[in-house]
Design an enzyme around this catalytic site. Sequence first.
Site, short mmCIF file in Angstrom:
data_model
loop_
_atom_site.label_atom_id
_atom_site.label_comp_id
_atom_site.label_asym_id
_atom_site.label_seq_id
_atom_site.Cartn_x
_atom_site.Cartn_y
_atom_site.Cartn_z
N ARG A 239 -70.45 -38.93 -40.00
CA ARG A 239 -71.25 -38.74 -41.20
C ARG A 239 -71.06 -39.96 -42.10
NH1 ARG A 239 -68.74 -33.96 -39.86
NH2 ARG A 239 -70.16 -32.23 -39.37
N LYS A 266 -65.95 -32.54 -43.16
CA LYS A 266 -66.77 -31.45 -43.67
C LYS A 266 -66.21 -30.09 -43.26
CE LYS A 266 -71.53 -29.73 -43.68
NZ LYS A 266 -72.91 -29.96 -43.21
N HIS A 329 -77.55 -40.90 -41.88
CA HIS A 329 -77.21 -39.69 -41.15
C HIS A 329 -77.98 -39.60 -39.84
CE1 HIS A 329 -75.98 -35.50 -40.67
NE2 HIS A 329 -75.21 -35.64 -41.72
N ARG A 332 -76.52 -39.97 -36.21
CA ARG A 332 -75.93 -38.82 -35.51
C ARG A 332 -76.98 -38.15 -34.63
NH1 ARG A 332 -71.34 -36.71 -37.23
NH2 ARG A 332 -72.01 -34.52 -37.30
N HIS A 355 -68.97 -30.92 -34.95
CA HIS A 355 -69.72 -29.75 -35.38
C HIS A 355 -68.84 -28.51 -35.27
CE1 HIS A 355 -73.99 -31.57 -34.67
NE2 HIS A 355 -73.49 -31.87 -35.84
N TYR A 365 -60.71 -22.91 -27.45
CA TYR A 365 -60.53 -23.63 -26.19
C TYR A 365 -60.96 -25.08 -26.33
CZ TYR A 365 -61.20 -25.12 -21.38
OH TYR A 365 -61.14 -25.81 -20.21
#
Length: 403
Positions: A239, A266, A329, A332, A355, A365
Amino acid sequence: MLTDTKVRSLKSRAKPYRIADSGGLCIEVRPTGSKLWRYRYRYAGNAKMLGLGAYPEVTLAEARLKRDKARKTLRDGTDPSVQRQAERAAAEQTVSNSFRAVACEYLARQDVAEVTAAKSRWLLETYAFPEIGRRPIAEITPRELLTMLRKVESTGKLETAHRLKQKCSQIYRYAVLEEKTEIDPTASLRGALKAPKARHHAAITEPKAIGALLRAIDGFEGSPVTLAALRLLPLVFVRPGELRHAEWSEFDLDAAEWRIPAERMKMNAAHLVPLSTQAVAILRDLHPLTGAGRYVFPGVRTASRPMSENTVNAALRRLGYSKDEMTGHGFRAMASSRLNEMGWTPDAIERQLAHAESNKVRAAYAHGAEYLVERRRMMQAWADYLDSLREGGNVVSIRSKRA
């Protein structure tokens, strides 16, 4: 009895003195010239006095009304002074349990990045505090909240209205746990607001257009620090805020790693960015310029602060790319789109994008494994792929070759 004219004409003396009105009301004139209303009474056989305010802020008529209220309290069997103390205590309790006070308490306890905290404060100070800030949090109704939210919604700021509702809900959950209220009124507002339109950051994803963009970046004639940021961002696709706040202490160039601490992410979880040889080269070239300071990309005016949040987007505009074509941005989305199309493991891509994983079991996991081996290969292959696009030659495949 006193008249307003007589009260106004009273002069100060060397010592305080009082002039009576009626029913226990009098005015006290101080040597300083201030004039104070007093109510003299007896309670349980003791002479007592209650202050009713200063003249002329409190007029003669208002002082008489206050005296009458105190006399009624006395007739009901309560000491007016004790009643005053109880009212003040209740007012202080109301202030400490106001929506604003509880919200500020909640924000102070949150362990989030400063930029995230600042956005939350701005959201509440701009939209919530002026409407419900002084109200006791336990007395605010769903209708009051909805009225506040729809006022924001009516301006067309649908996303802002939804973020404000979410923030209020977080504050109420905290208030319930701290026993400052028993219910969360935001729970009954589900579906009450218009759904915001999905907003996508402008991004270039077509290979030839990516190559043209990279060549344009190489020709950037502005600050070398800004140029380095423009060249590095496509390679790491973090970001923009994470890039501009990057600190040299977070990098291990020999190990080709950038470890971003949780407080700057974030999702409030530490993030590892494997660095390609191209990314390391950019950082080594930049180090002589900014390596003596804290920030990799310091501000123009002072090295004690990171570059402005508008720097990257402003540089893209200088290169001729509008806000509807490409944003900081957007790198991304560029990486996500191409890497998914080229066959890299979706989980590795999502982990590299940092994310949040909606499935908590899956997230646990994924977090443990982190797909680090594949991510290292993917980041180097991505950098090599961008080089091929920049050179404008035959586009080579970087499709994942899984072991």
